[in-house]
Design a protein around this motif. Structure first.
Motif, PDB file in Angstrom:
ATOM      1  N   GLU A 103      10.262  25.543  15.105  1.00 15.86           N
ATOM      2  CA  GLU A 103       9.562  24.254  14.966  1.00 15.86           C
ATOM      3  C   GLU A 103       9.983  23.530  13.687  1.00 15.86           C
ATOM      4  O   GLU A 103      10.187  22.312  13.697  1.00 15.86           O
ATOM      5  CB  GLU A 103       8.045  24.501  14.971  1.00 15.86           C
ATOM      6  CG  GLU A 103       7.504  24.936  16.338  1.00 15.86           C
ATOM      7  CD  GLU A 103       6.014  25.233  16.267  1.00 15.86           C
ATOM      8  OE1 GLU A 103       5.480  25.215  15.123  1.00 15.86           O
ATOM      9  OE2 GLU A 103       5.384  25.457  17.316  1.00 15.86           O
ATOM     10  N   GLU A 104      10.114  24.276  12.585  1.00 18.02           N
ATOM     11  CA  GLU A 104      10.536  23.650  11.329  1.00 18.02           C
ATOM     12  C   GLU A 104      11.936  23.078  11.469  1.00 18.02           C
ATOM     13  O   GLU A 104      12.224  21.968  11.007  1.00 18.02           O
ATOM     14  CB  GLU A 104      10.494  24.675  10.184  1.00 18.02           C
ATOM     15  CG  GLU A 104       9.098  25.120   9.786  1.00 18.02           C
ATOM     16  CD  GLU A 104       8.321  23.977   9.172  1.00 18.02           C
ATOM     17  OE1 GLU A 104       8.941  23.045   8.602  1.00 18.02           O
ATOM     18  OE2 GLU A 104       7.069  23.999   9.233  1.00 18.02           O
ATOM     19  N   ARG A 105      12.851  23.845  12.130  1.00 18.06           N
ATOM     20  CA  ARG A 105      14.202  23.338  12.320  1.00 18.06           C
ATOM     21  C   ARG A 105      14.192  22.085  13.182  1.00 18.06           C
ATOM     22  O   ARG A 105      14.922  21.113  12.921  1.00 18.06           O
ATOM     23  CB  ARG A 105      15.072  24.414  12.959  1.00 18.06           C
ATOM     24  CG  ARG A 105      15.415  25.568  12.010  1.00 18.06           C
ATOM     25  CD  ARG A 105      16.226  26.622  12.743  1.00 18.06           C
ATOM     26  NE  ARG A 105      16.550  27.726  11.834  1.00 18.06           N
ATOM     27  CZ  ARG A 105      17.207  28.829  12.206  1.00 18.06           C
ATOM     28  NH1 ARG A 105      17.568  28.992  13.502  1.00 18.06           N
ATOM     29  NH2 ARG A 105      17.485  29.776  11.325  1.00 18.06           N
ATOM     30  N   ALA A 106      13.345  22.130  14.215  1.00 17.74           N
ATOM     31  CA  ALA A 106      13.272  20.947  15.086  1.00 17.74           C
ATOM     32  C   ALA A 106      12.757  19.731  14.316  1.00 17.74           C
ATOM     33  O   ALA A 106      13.279  18.617  14.456  1.00 17.74           O
ATOM     34  CB  ALA A 106      12.371  21.261  16.289  1.00 17.74           C
ATOM     35  N   ARG A 107      11.721  19.951  13.511  1.00 14.67           N
ATOM     36  CA  ARG A 107      11.205  18.818  12.721  1.00 14.67           C
ATOM     37  C   ARG A 107      12.254  18.319  11.733  1.00 14.67           C
ATOM     38  O   ARG A 107      12.401  17.109  11.522  1.00 14.67           O
ATOM     39  CB  ARG A 107       9.931  19.236  11.980  1.00 14.67           C
ATOM     40  CG  ARG A 107       8.712  19.258  12.878  1.00 14.67           C
ATOM     41  CD  ARG A 107       7.431  19.315  12.048  1.00 14.67           C
ATOM     42  NE  ARG A 107       7.334  20.554  11.289  1.00 14.67           N
ATOM     43  CZ  ARG A 107       6.758  21.662  11.751  1.00 14.67           C
ATOM     44  NH1 ARG A 107       6.248  21.682  13.003  1.00 14.67           N
ATOM     45  NH2 ARG A 107       6.697  22.758  11.008  1.00 14.67           N
ATOM     46  N   ALA A 108      13.008  19.268  11.086  1.00 18.71           N
ATOM     47  CA  ALA A 108      14.055  18.849  10.140  1.00 18.71           C
ATOM     48  C   ALA A 108      15.124  18.047  10.851  1.00 18.71           C
ATOM     49  O   ALA A 108      15.595  17.007  10.358  1.00 18.71           O
ATOM     50  CB  ALA A 108      14.655  20.078   9.460  1.00 18.71           C
ATOM     51  N   LEU A 109      15.568  18.525  12.047  1.00 22.54           N
ATOM     52  CA  LEU A 109      16.575  17.792  12.801  1.00 22.54           C
ATOM     53  C   LEU A 109      16.061  16.417  13.214  1.00 22.54           C
ATOM     54  O   LEU A 109      16.801  15.419  13.182  1.00 22.54           O
ATOM     55  CB  LEU A 109      16.989  18.608  14.030  1.00 22.54           C
ATOM     56  CG  LEU A 109      17.778  19.906  13.733  1.00 22.54           C
ATOM     57  CD1 LEU A 109      18.010  20.686  15.027  1.00 22.54           C
ATOM     58  CD2 LEU A 109      19.101  19.580  13.057  1.00 22.54           C
ATOM     59  N   ALA A 110      14.781  16.395  13.624  1.00 16.50           N
ATOM     60  CA  ALA A 110      14.210  15.090  13.994  1.00 16.50           C
ATOM     61  C   ALA A 110      14.189  14.143  12.803  1.00 16.50           C
ATOM     62  O   ALA A 110      14.517  12.962  12.916  1.00 16.50           O
ATOM     63  CB  ALA A 110      12.799  15.302  14.559  1.00 16.50           C
ATOM     64  N   GLY A 111      13.816  14.646  11.610  1.00 17.58           N
ATOM     65  CA  GLY A 111      13.809  13.792  10.416  1.00 17.58           C
ATOM     66  C   GLY A 111      15.206  13.329  10.060  1.00 17.58           C
ATOM     67  O   GLY A 111      15.414  12.170   9.679  1.00 17.58           O
TER      68      GLY A 111
END
Length: 685
Positions: A298-306
């Motif tokens: 989830e953190e990686r997904a949020r970082a990629l989204a940002g």
């Protein structure tokens, strides 16, 4: 300048002649210098005035004779048109009418110079004068600018100015009253404004306080409302949780009841329990790792989204920057076109400005030349104007000085007339008739200067000589000044002062006698004081030597006068020399020795001048037993002739007493006085 010294003066001609309005300049030009002259009674008075002016070197003056015969109008031609004779437009005082009419003989007033020339062409023996002041005659002409005012014009201007001054004064007073009224109204309005401003400030302050309180209450209400909403939501959630928990509790209880009814309790296998526990721990570990992997994803997904969002924003910013650059490039191209057009226009404007500047330089040089020429003409005109102004000012000053001199002359004549009427009760005519210069002066002194008496024969009167009479006047004034003013109450004042002098002399004699008596009494008192002091000092000195020898065995003490023989101003020094010491000053003795010396001096005083009783307050506090025994021996001697009250803490002193009085404190804190009388030589323990 002669003033009131000219006899027979009627006054200035300008003040004695009034002119019909509009003819002032014409009449002044017709009269000429005579308009500034002085009217005089007759030819004899004129001759006397000229003689006096020459004798006193007072200058020259023009005189118009009042006794001149009136001009005969027979043979005067008829005047054409609106021309009139000058004598018909003036009104002269009776004493000067003949002279002024003579001066205005055959003088006609016309409208202008053309009418004057026409009148001279038909009547050559007539003198024509215009209303502007131009005068034409057969053999004489005078005219020009009317800048110099005549006395008649000045008098008319003065009258007009006086009227305007009175009107202006009335207007000033009215304006002053109006200003005072408006000032009072302004003060009242200012007071009302200040009061209203103060009330407004008070209301603003109260409104601000109310607004602050309202804001605070509004915030409190908002907080209370938010807290109420939060508490309502919490209550709702708690109600829901309670309902859910109640349902779960009912279900658990039901399951527990069913389990209790259908389940048999069997002893659990420990091995199975351990296996299940290990398996549960493994499952929990696997669950934990799965949750960690999920959180990481989830953190990686949020970082990629940002990052994707930031890249999109950067791309959007790049597109906007390209659009701005394109717009900037287009704007720069437009500005370059405008700059090329502006450069072309600037070159054209430079050529136009150069041509205009050259033309402006030519016009400026021409204008400078014209300005310099105009300045030269202006400076020349100013110089001529200044010269004319100075000449005009000098003429005006001369006229003003002459007018002031004439006014001063009139004022002095009026003052002398009023003084003669006030001090002598005589009018000027009666005074001149009785004591004038033509009346002989009586002689009141003899040839030797002595005043004549009733027995002396009065000499014949002598003619009036001004210098001699002025000399007599000055001598009489000096004698009168020496005599001073007459005091009609001098006799009464002298008698009062004489009585006062007698009273003061009697008082002074009484004071002197009283002073002599007081001096005798003071002398007697001083002699008595010296005698008593000498006797007392001798007795105290002997007693001090004896008491000192008793308190200091083998020692020596005496009293010494600081100023021997001066009994009223001398002081007393105490010299003490105990046995084995050479000290005389008390400051070098110990505390006990100083106490013994003081006691010796007191005992000497008691023995020299006994008293019915003595009070001693702990005088033996600093003494040892030996010196205390010596002091008690002295107490035994003093008690034979006097009663002694001794305050002490020493037992030996209490033993020699006849009665004891003590102060003690009881257990309840109240002080009590106790007493004990010692009889038959009893002693206290």
């Amino acid at each position: 300048a002669a003033g009131d010294r000219l006899g027979g003066v009627l006054g200035p001609v300008a003040a004695l002649v009034s002119v019909r309005p509009g003819f002032e300049q014409a009449v002044a030009a017709a009269l000429g210098a005579a308009a500034d002259a002085v009217g005089i009674a007759d030819l004899d008075a004129a001759a006397a005035a000229f003689a006096h002016l020459k004798a006193e070197d007072l200058g020259r003056v023009g005189l118009v004779r009042g006794d001149a015969p009136a001009a005969d109008r027979a043979g005067w031609p008829e005047l054409p048109g609106d021309a009139v004779y000058a004598v018909d437009v003036v009104t002269v005082a009776p004493g000067l009418r003949g002279g002024v009419h003579r001066l205005l003989r055959r003088v006609a007033v016309v409208a202008d110079l053309g009418a004057a020339r026409a009148l001279l062409a038909t009547h050559p023996d007539v003198t024509a004068v215009t209303r502007d002041g131009d005068l034409l005659g057969v053999s004489f002409a005078a005219g020009g600018s009317s800048a110099k005012p005549s006395l008649l014009e000045i008098q008319a201007a003065v009258d007009e100015a006086s009227e305007r001054h009175a009107a202006a004064q009335a207007e000033v007073e009215r304006v002053a009253f109006e200003i005072a009224r408006l000032t009072a109204e302004l003060a009242t309005a200012t007071g009302r404004r200040e009061a209203a401003l103060a009330r407004l400030n008070e209301s603003d302050a109260a409104f601000a306080a109310v607004a602050d309180e309202f804001g605070r209450l509004k915030q409190v209400i908002a907080g209370a409302a938010a807290e109420a909403d939060r508490l309502t939501a919490a209550v709702a959630r708690a109600e829901e949780t309670r309902a859910a928990n109640a349902e779960k509790l009912a279900a658990v209880q039901e399951r527990l009841r069913l389990a209790a009814e259908h389940t048999e309790v069997v002893e659990a296998d420990p091995a199975e329990r351990d296996r299940l526990a290990v398996l549960a721990r493994a499952h929990r570990q696997a669950e934990m790792e799965a949750r960690l992997q999920l959180r990481t994803a989830e953190e990686r997904a949020r970082a990629l989204a940002g990052r994707a969002e930031s890249l999109q924003r950067a791309a959007q910013a790049e597109r906007h920057a390209r659009e701005r650059d394109a717009q900037r490039r287009a704007q720069l191209l437009r500005e370059a076109e405008v700059a090329r057009a502006a450069a072309t226009a600037a070159e054209w404007l430079t050529e136009v400005i150069g041509a205009a500047q050259a033309a402006a330089d030519r016009e400026r040089r021409a204008a400078d030349e014209r300005r310099q020429a105009a300045e030269q003409r202006l400076s020349e005109a100013r110089r001529v104007s200044r010269d004319l102004a100075r000449e005009f000012e000098s003429l005006v000053d001369a006229v003003h000085r002459d007018e002031l001199a004439r006014a001063e002359q009139r004022m002095r004549v009026e003052a002398l007339a009023a003084r003669a009427l006030d001090e002598l009760g005589l009018t000027p005519d009666v005074l001149v008739a009785d004591y004038g210069p033509d009346v002989p002066v009586p002689v009141l002194t003899g040839p030797d200067g002595r005043a004549l008496t009733a027995e002396d024969e009065p000499p014949a009167p002598v003619p009036f000589v001004r210098e001699q009479q002025e000399k007599r006047l000055r001598a009489a004034e000096r004698a009168l000044a020496q005599l001073g003013r007459i005091n009609p109450l001098a006799l009464e004042e002298f008698e009062a002062l004489q009585e006062r002098h007698a009273f003061l002399a009697e008082q002074l004699a009484d004071l002197r006698k009283t002073r002599e008596d007081l001096a005798g009494i003071i002398h007697e008192v001083d002699a008595r004081v010296e005698q008593v002091f000498a006797e007392a000092f001798a007795d105290v000195e002997r007693a001090f030597a004896a008491s000192f020898a008793r308190l200091f065995p083998g020692g020596e003490g005496r009293l010494v006068l600081t100023e021997p023989g001066q009994w009223l101003t001398t002081g007393v020094d105490v010299e003490a020399r105990p046995a084995g010491k050479k000290v005389k000053r008390l400051s070098l003795l110990s505390g006990g020795e100083r106490s013994l010396v003081a006691i010796a001096f007191l005992v000497a005083l008691f023995q020299a001048r006994p008293s019915p009783f003595y009070i001693l307050d702990e005088v033996e506090a600093a003494l040892d037993d030996v010196n205390l025994g010596r002091l008690l021996g002295i107490y035994e001697e003093l008690r034979r002739s006097s009663q002694m009250l001794v305050i002490t803490h020493q037992k030996r002193t209490m033993e020699v007493a006849d009665a004891l009085y003590g102060v003690t404190m009881r257990e309840d804190g109240v002080t009590t006085v106790i007493s004990s009388r010692l009889r038959d030589g009893a002693r206290v323990s």
